[in-house]
Write an enzyme that holds these catalytic residues in place. Structure first.
Site, PDB file in Angstrom:
ATOM      1  N   ARG A   1       0.824  -1.208   0.000  1.00  0.00           N
ATOM      2  CA  ARG A   1       0.000   0.000   0.000  1.00  0.00           C
ATOM      3  C   ARG A   1       0.859   1.260   0.000  1.00  0.00           C
ATOM      4  O   ARG A   1       0.481   2.277  -0.571  1.00  0.00           O
ATOM      5  CB  ARG A   1      -0.951  -0.003   1.196  1.00  0.00           C
TER       6      ARG A   1
ATOM      7  N   TYR B   1     -11.492  22.824 -12.972  1.00  0.00           N
ATOM      8  CA  TYR B   1     -12.105  21.530 -13.256  1.00  0.00           C
ATOM      9  C   TYR B   1     -13.388  21.393 -12.447  1.00  0.00           C
ATOM     10  O   TYR B   1     -13.375  21.486 -11.222  1.00  0.00           O
ATOM     11  CB  TYR B   1     -11.119  20.406 -12.930  1.00  0.00           C
TER      12      TYR B   1
ATOM     13  N   ASP C   1      -2.693  23.030 -10.086  1.00  0.00           N
ATOM     14  CA  ASP C   1      -3.126  21.974 -11.002  1.00  0.00           C
ATOM     15  C   ASP C   1      -2.513  22.311 -12.349  1.00  0.00           C
ATOM     16  O   ASP C   1      -2.966  23.220 -13.045  1.00  0.00           O
ATOM     17  CB  ASP C   1      -4.652  21.930 -11.069  1.00  0.00           C
TER      18      ASP C   1
ATOM     19  N   LYS D   1      -4.604  12.280 -18.062  1.00  0.00           N
ATOM     20  CA  LYS D   1      -4.586  13.136 -19.247  1.00  0.00           C
ATOM     21  C   LYS D   1      -3.227  13.052 -19.950  1.00  0.00           C
ATOM     22  O   LYS D   1      -2.855  12.009 -20.465  1.00  0.00           O
ATOM     23  CB  LYS D   1      -4.949  14.558 -18.848  1.00  0.00           C
TER      24      LYS D   1
END
Length: 378
Positions: free
Chosen positions: A52, A104, A173, A198
């Site tokens: 993890r 976004y 971002d 993306k």
């Protein structure tokens, strides 16, 4: 790799030059193990205990992204939203944050429901950011540049100065700019986030997100701990595919930039187009800022506003043949989408707007296709 400073294209193509020590393979293996052996004295001297937090398949893409961004460390997440919310989740409950009005949409909607006090401003105005940022109260200034889907541009260095003067962090971002065009950390950002689904991946076959930190400090360690304890992790195969995509990132971004510039310039003269939103156009209101902080191009994202309003815009999208009517962006295939329909009530997106992600096809073919669609929709 050599101690000489290498160009980002070289770092990406060779993925830092790593090879597998055990076999000599030029592509590192995918590790599927979920747990790792302890030493006889119960220690973990190899540095790994549980997948993890310690999947070896993460090492190369995280370190490549860190090198490209010029940061101190990077983390992979299972989506861009997971990466973004990890940053916000590391803040104390009720923290005051400043964020853009244009950003976004899914993240803006999430912020409106989170246990944070979000103030949305015109992020193209440093005065507006400064007026909303409160010393001692604001914990984070969040900007997205270029901002989806109007492609407005924020002055990163100016925003960083405002945030730091108030004792806040600046997170960027940078999904659309990518580290090939903009390196926010060099401009003063503390954290850089990507929806790696993306451009970083670039092939529409991986859902992933990333965060890169300027420093290994307390804020960063909170995010590192939250990923491990919260379980927002990426699969090993997805990490492998992400690295594969990043190796061609400079080539794909360069191609998308050149094509988008040609298509934007042509559509700006098209009588059926009311406005082209692309920061590379000299008449874009933020062109000067974009030219200063985007090196080598203005990105592959643009939007057009279609004369005739919403009906004409939707009809245009219906008549394309090469452009794919689909959400997302940054892949090798070109996409088109009527964003207002997707975002729904409350969206700041004009109803006549079509968002266009320019891919790696021939720009002449793409231009001819959108022009015939505009003609048919008229």
């Amino acid at each position: 790799m050599t101690g000489r400073k290498l160009h980002p294209a070289t770092l990406a193509a060779q993925a830092l030059g790593w090879t597998d020590a055990a076999t000599g393979a030029v592509i590192m293996p995918i590790h599927t193990a979920t747990t790792f052996i302890r030493d006889p004295d119960n220690q973990y001297r190899r540095g790994r205990s549980y997948a993890r937090a310690d999947n070896p398949t993460y090492d190369q893409p995280e370190q490549l992204l860190t090198a490209l961004e010029g940061g101190a460390g990077s983390l992979l997440f299972p989506s861009g939203m997971a990466a973004a919310t990890a940053i916000f989740g590391s803040l104390p409950p009720g923290s005051h944050i400043v964020a853009p009005r244009v950003m976004y949409w899914a993240l803006r909607r999430w912020l409106g429901e989170a246990s944070l006090t979000a103030e949305f401003v015109d992020a193209t105005s440093l005065d507006a950011i400064a007026a909303a940022t409160q010393k001692g109260r604001t914990k984070l200034v969040w900007i997205e540049t270029p901002a989806n889907p109007l492609w407005s541009v924020t002055d990163i260095a100016g925003a960083a100065e405002i945030a730091h003067r108030a004792g806040a962090l600046l997170a960027v971002d940078s999904t659309v700019a990518t580290p090939i065009l903009t390196r926010p950390i060099e401009l003063g950002a503390d954290l850089v986030m990507h929806s790696a689904t993306k451009y970083l991946n670039g092939h529409s076959d991986v859902m992933a997100g990333t965060v890169t930190a300027a420093r290994d400090d307390e804020a960063w360690r909170r995010i590192v701990g939250a990923r491990s304890s919260g379980g927002a992790i990426l699969g090993g195969f997805e990490a492998y595919l992400l690295l594969r995509g990043m190796r061609t990132l400079p080539l794909r971004v360069e191609r998308a930039c050149r094509s988008a510039e040609k298509i934007a310039a042509a559509l700006a003269a098209n009588p059926r187009v009311a406005e082209v939103l692309y920061p590379g156009l000299p008449n874009h209101p933020n062109h000067a800022v974009a030219a200063r902080q985007m090196q080598g191009g203005f990105g592959g994202m643009m939007s057009i506003r279609v004369k005739g309003g919403e009906k004409a815009a939707i009809a245009t999208a219906a008549h394309v043949e090469l452009w794919k009517r689909a959400t997302s962006l940054g892949g090798v295939e070109s996409l088109i989408e009527h964003r207002a329909s997707v975002e729904g009530p409350g969206t700041p997106v004009p109803p006549d707007l079509l968002r266009m992600s320019v891919g790696c096809e021939d720009p002449g073919d793409l231009l001819a296709d959108i022009e015939q669609a505009l003609d048919q929709a008229a």
